[in-house]
Each structure stands twice: as structure tokens, then as C-alpha cells.
Design an enzyme around this catalytic site. Structure first.
Site, PDB file in Angstrom:
ATOM      1  N   GLY A   1       2.182   2.027  10.802  1.00 46.68           N
ATOM      2  CA  GLY A   1       3.112   3.152  10.689  1.00 46.68           C
ATOM      3  C   GLY A   1       3.757   3.546  12.005  1.00 46.68           C
ATOM      4  O   GLY A   1       4.381   4.597  12.111  1.00 46.68           O
TER       5      GLY A   1
ATOM      6  N   GLY B   1       2.808  -1.206   4.351  1.00 50.10           N
ATOM      7  CA  GLY B   1       2.867   0.229   4.066  1.00 50.10           C
ATOM      8  C   GLY B   1       4.299   0.661   3.838  1.00 50.10           C
ATOM      9  O   GLY B   1       4.851   0.503   2.750  1.00 50.10           O
ATOM     10  N   GLY B   2       4.932   1.192   4.881  1.00 48.29           N
ATOM     11  CA  GLY B   2       6.276   1.778   4.763  1.00 48.29           C
ATOM     12  C   GLY B   2       7.285   0.882   4.059  1.00 48.29           C
ATOM     13  O   GLY B   2       8.021   1.341   3.171  1.00 48.29           O
TER      14      GLY B   2
ATOM     15  N   HIS C   1      -9.479   0.961   4.618  1.00 42.23           N
ATOM     16  CA  HIS C   1      -8.227   1.127   5.376  1.00 42.23           C
ATOM     17  C   HIS C   1      -8.504   2.042   6.572  1.00 42.23           C
ATOM     18  O   HIS C   1      -9.304   2.972   6.483  1.00 42.23           O
ATOM     19  CB  HIS C   1      -7.156   1.732   4.458  1.00 42.23           C
ATOM     20  CG  HIS C   1      -5.800   1.715   5.069  1.00 42.23           C
ATOM     21  ND1 HIS C   1      -5.403   2.643   5.995  1.00 42.23           N
ATOM     22  CD2 HIS C   1      -4.760   0.872   4.908  1.00 42.23           C
ATOM     23  CE1 HIS C   1      -4.151   2.379   6.385  1.00 42.23           C
ATOM     24  NE2 HIS C   1      -3.747   1.296   5.730  1.00 42.23           N
TER      25      HIS C   1
ATOM     26  N   GLU D   1      -6.942   4.431   7.764  1.00 39.42           N
ATOM     27  CA  GLU D   1      -6.737   5.864   7.512  1.00 39.42           C
ATOM     28  C   GLU D   1      -7.973   6.462   6.844  1.00 39.42           C
ATOM     29  O   GLU D   1      -8.306   7.625   7.062  1.00 39.42           O
ATOM     30  CB  GLU D   1      -5.472   6.077   6.659  1.00 39.42           C
ATOM     31  CG  GLU D   1      -4.217   5.869   7.496  1.00 39.42           C
ATOM     32  CD  GLU D   1      -3.012   5.387   6.723  1.00 39.42           C
ATOM     33  OE1 GLU D   1      -2.993   5.470   5.485  1.00 39.42           O
ATOM     34  OE2 GLU D   1      -2.063   4.901   7.385  1.00 39.42           O
TER      35      GLU D   1
ATOM     36  N   ASN E   1       0.866  -1.180   0.000  1.00 36.67           N
ATOM     37  CA  ASN E   1       0.000   0.000   0.000  1.00 36.67           C
ATOM     38  C   ASN E   1       0.901   1.228   0.000  1.00 36.67           C
ATOM     39  O   ASN E   1       1.472   1.588   1.028  1.00 36.67           O
ATOM     40  CB  ASN E   1      -0.889  -0.026   1.251  1.00 36.67           C
ATOM     41  CG  ASN E   1      -1.712   1.239   1.408  1.00 36.67           C
ATOM     42  OD1 ASN E   1      -1.821   2.032   0.476  1.00 36.67           O
ATOM     43  ND2 ASN E   1      -2.298   1.424   2.581  1.00 36.67           N
ATOM     44  N   TRP E   2       0.999   1.869  -1.162  1.00 40.78           N
ATOM     45  CA  TRP E   2       1.928   3.008  -1.282  1.00 40.78           C
ATOM     46  C   TRP E   2       1.354   4.265  -0.643  1.00 40.78           C
ATOM     47  O   TRP E   2       2.044   5.258  -0.534  1.00 40.78           O
ATOM     48  CB  TRP E   2       2.241   3.279  -2.749  1.00 40.78           C
ATOM     49  CG  TRP E   2       3.047   2.218  -3.444  1.00 40.78           C
ATOM     50  CD1 TRP E   2       3.399   0.978  -2.969  1.00 40.78           C
ATOM     51  CD2 TRP E   2       3.618   2.316  -4.759  1.00 40.78           C
ATOM     52  NE1 TRP E   2       4.134   0.298  -3.893  1.00 40.78           N
ATOM     53  CE2 TRP E   2       4.293   1.092  -5.011  1.00 40.78           C
ATOM     54  CE3 TRP E   2       3.619   3.299  -5.745  1.00 40.78           C
ATOM     55  CZ2 TRP E   2       4.958   0.838  -6.209  1.00 40.78           C
ATOM     56  CZ3 TRP E   2       4.286   3.050  -6.945  1.00 40.78           C
ATOM     57  CH2 TRP E   2       4.941   1.838  -7.158  1.00 40.78           C
ATOM     58  N   LYS E   3       0.069   4.251  -0.313  1.00 42.31           N
ATOM     59  CA  LYS E   3      -0.611   5.433   0.241  1.00 42.31           C
ATOM     60  C   LYS E   3      -0.389   6.629  -0.702  1.00 42.31           C
ATOM     61  O   LYS E   3      -0.342   6.446  -1.908  1.00 42.31           O
ATOM     62  CB  LYS E   3      -0.127   5.713   1.661  1.00 42.31           C
ATOM     63  CG  LYS E   3      -0.161   4.455   2.537  1.00 42.31           C
ATOM     64  CD  LYS E   3       0.005   4.729   3.985  1.00 42.31           C
ATOM     65  CE  LYS E   3       0.083   3.406   4.739  1.00 42.31           C
ATOM     66  NZ  LYS E   3       0.026   3.553   6.173  1.00 42.31           N
TER      67      LYS E   3
ATOM     68  N   SER F   1       3.212  -2.429  10.415  1.00 40.82           N
ATOM     69  CA  SER F   1       4.669  -2.451  10.648  1.00 40.82           C
ATOM     70  C   SER F   1       5.288  -3.815  10.351  1.00 40.82           C
ATOM     71  O   SER F   1       6.202  -4.248  11.055  1.00 40.82           O
ATOM     72  CB  SER F   1       4.995  -1.991  12.075  1.00 40.82           C
ATOM     73  OG  SER F   1       4.550  -0.666  12.273  1.00 40.82           O
TER      74      SER F   1
ATOM     75  N   GLU G   1      -5.601  -5.280  10.334  1.00 46.09           N
ATOM     76  CA  GLU G   1      -4.599  -4.253  10.597  1.00 46.09           C
ATOM     77  C   GLU G   1      -4.923  -3.550  11.912  1.00 46.09           C
ATOM     78  O   GLU G   1      -5.749  -2.622  11.938  1.00 46.09           O
ATOM     79  CB  GLU G   1      -4.602  -3.218   9.467  1.00 46.09           C
ATOM     80  CG  GLU G   1      -4.269  -3.795   8.116  1.00 46.09           C
ATOM     81  CD  GLU G   1      -3.635  -2.742   7.225  1.00 46.09           C
ATOM     82  OE1 GLU G   1      -2.511  -2.971   6.799  1.00 46.09           O
ATOM     83  OE2 GLU G   1      -4.256  -1.693   6.985  1.00 46.09           O
TER      84      GLU G   1
HETATM   85  C1  PEP Z   1      -0.817   0.000   6.075  1.00 51.42           C
HETATM   86  O1  PEP Z   1      -0.934   1.200   5.973  1.00 51.42           O
HETATM   87  O2  PEP Z   1      -1.646  -0.744   5.545  1.00 51.42           O
HETATM   88  C2  PEP Z   1       0.325  -0.514   6.820  1.00 51.42           C
HETATM   89  C3  PEP Z   1       0.310  -1.756   7.214  1.00 51.42           C
HETATM   90  O3  PEP Z   1       1.343   0.371   7.059  1.00 51.42           O
HETATM   91  P1  PEP Z   1       2.766   0.041   7.755  1.00 51.42           P
HETATM   92  O4  PEP Z   1       3.275  -1.229   7.161  1.00 51.42           O
HETATM   93  O5  PEP Z   1       3.629   1.219   7.423  1.00 51.42           O
HETATM   94  O6  PEP Z   1       2.497  -0.089   9.217  1.00 51.42           O
END
Ligand code: PEP
Length: 250
Positions: A172, A233-234, A95, A97, A9-11, A212, A166
């Protein structure tokens, strides 16, 4: 056996050349990885170019949201048909967010999931509790409610969806759920699915963990019996770390 699925997920990150360079690097890294489905979810503006870059490779394309209407006066939204025509196969829905900042509810998640399925897309439906909900002992209620409401009335199409657990407190933050904590909730989601759609269907639905996930913790998380992949994500913004997570799932 459920095929593992790792999605990035590049956001709201990556434009133009940087996006294409990342896809090319991921393609190189995972060219020989056979047993895992690999998905990248760039921002809308990069989808068409990303589809061309992914064509003929084992990297598939996802989007980060979809509206439930077929067309009309919904400024700023995107339809399932638009995603399809851009070459998208998967779409992240609900998601945290979007729930937190953009008013997403269980009801809108459900409408988006139905629209995505009707257009032939595969929804990745996100569920997960906040830290406050976990600390108050409401994790189970929240996750079961989000799962049941988000997936209500999908009919036989439910077998095509992917769920992403999640925990909001792990997204994040660098703070990952332990493999045991994640497995406990994945098993809860699987039981909830069993009760609503029966064991045969429930046992075929993939449940990703997100929060994470990184190369250092991926193997242990991905070896849990009900963890069928990751939503990243990251660590998906760098080909090396994304590929290391994918290889941990093989
Ligand atoms: C996400 O936003 O779906 C996610 C899992 O982010 P991260 O891996 O950065 O925690």
C-alpha cells in the site's frame, strides 16, 4: 511447471452492488485467460453473493481470514466450515495487517493454516519483513522464521498451500520490491522449503509476490523464476488494473 496464481485482496472494501459489479467486470476481462488461476477475496459479508457470481467462471473465491476452532465462543471469528459453506476455496492467512493490528503471530498463523487445510481450503500464507527488520539486516531471519513456524507440522498437505511474500514496506505504499529483491527472497523461501519438505514438494509450491504490484511492474516481477503469482491489494479494486496484472502472468 507451477501454474501462476493471481489473487485480489479487497481488504475492508466493497459492498453489495459494487462488489458484484467488480466480479462481473473481472469475469469479462479474464474469460479467455487460461493459464493463470484467478482469485478474488472480498470481505466476509459479500462471500455468498460473490460465490454465486463466480460460479461457472474461471474466477475463484477466497476469504481474508479463518479461525482455527471448528465452532464455539469466538465472537467475531469465522470457521473454515463456514467459509466452505459460503463457497470459498482459498483463504489468506497471516497478512501483515493482521500481524500488525490484530495480534496475529506465527503460532496463530500455523493454527489457522492447519484448520483451513483440514477443511479442504487452500491457505495463502503471508510472510514478509518490515522496513526496520530489512534495514537492521534481519530480513532473512524473519522470513525464514515466519515460513518455518507458519508451516510447521502441515504434513503432506503442505503441497497444497500457497505462500505470499509481502515485504511490509511495499504494501500500500507504492514502493515495490525490485524484481531482483523479490526474486532473492522467493529463492530464500524456496530453499527453506527444500530443507524442510524436500525438493520435489518445495518445487511445486507457489510463492506469490505482494506489495504495490501494478500493471506497470507486473510483467517483470512475474517473469522471475521463483515468483509464481501475485497477491494484489489496491490494484485489485479496479477490474482493468487487476486484469492487466493477470494478463502479465500469462
Ligand atoms: C496486500 O495488501 O496484500 C497488498 C499487496 O496490497 P497492495 O497491492 O495495495 O500493496
Amino acid at each position: 511447471m507451477r501454474t501462476k496464481i493471481i489473487a485480489g485482496n479487497w481488504k475492508m472494501n466493497m459492498t453489495g452492488t459494487a462488489a458484484l459489479d467488480l466480479i462481473e467486470a473481472v469475469k469479462r476481462e479474464v474469460a479467455d485467460v487460461g493459464k493463470v488461476e484467478v482469485v478474488v477475496c472480498p470481505p466476509f459479508t459479500e462471500l455468498k453473493a460473490a460465490a454465486a457470481a463466480c460460479a461457472g467462471s474461471n474466477v475463484m473465491l477466497g476469504a481474508q481470514n479463518v479461525h482455527w476452532a471448528e465452532a464455539g465462543a469466538f465472537t467475531g471469528e469465522i470457521s473454515a466450515a463456514m467459509l466452505q459453506s459460503a463457497g470459498v476455496k482459498y483463504v489468506i492467512i497471516g497478512h501483515s495487517e493482521r500481524r500488525q493490528y490484530f495480534g496475529e503471530t506465527d503460532e496463530t498463523v500455523n493454527k489457522r493454516a492447519k484448520a483451513a487445510l483440514a477443511a479442504g481450503l487452500i491457505p495463502i500464507v503471508c510472510v514478509g519483513e518490515t522496513l526496520e527488520e530489512r534495514d537492521d539486516g534481519r530480513m532473512e531471519d524473519v522470513v525464514v522464521r515466519q515460513t518455518k513456524a507458519g508451516l510447521d507440522g502441515l504434513g503432506a498437505d503442505i503441497s497444497r498451500i500457497v505462500i505470499a511474500y509481502e515485504p511490509v514496506w511495499a504494501i500500500g505504499t507504492g514502493r515495490t520490491a525490485t524484481p531482483a529483491q523479490a526474486q532473492e527472497v522467493h529463492a530464500l523461501i524456496r530453499r527453506t522449503l527444500c530443507e524442510t519438505v524436500g525438493g520435489d514438494v518445495a518445487n511445486g509450491i507457489r510463492i506469490q509476490y505482494g506489495g504495490s504490484m501494478k500493471p506497470e511492474n507486473a510483467k517483470e516481477l512475474l517473469s522471475q523464476p521463483d515468483i509464481d503469482g501475485g497477491l494484489i491489494g489496491g490494484a485489485a479494486l479496479k477490474a482493468e488494473s487487476f486484469a492487466a496484472i493477470i494478463k502479465a502472468g500469462v
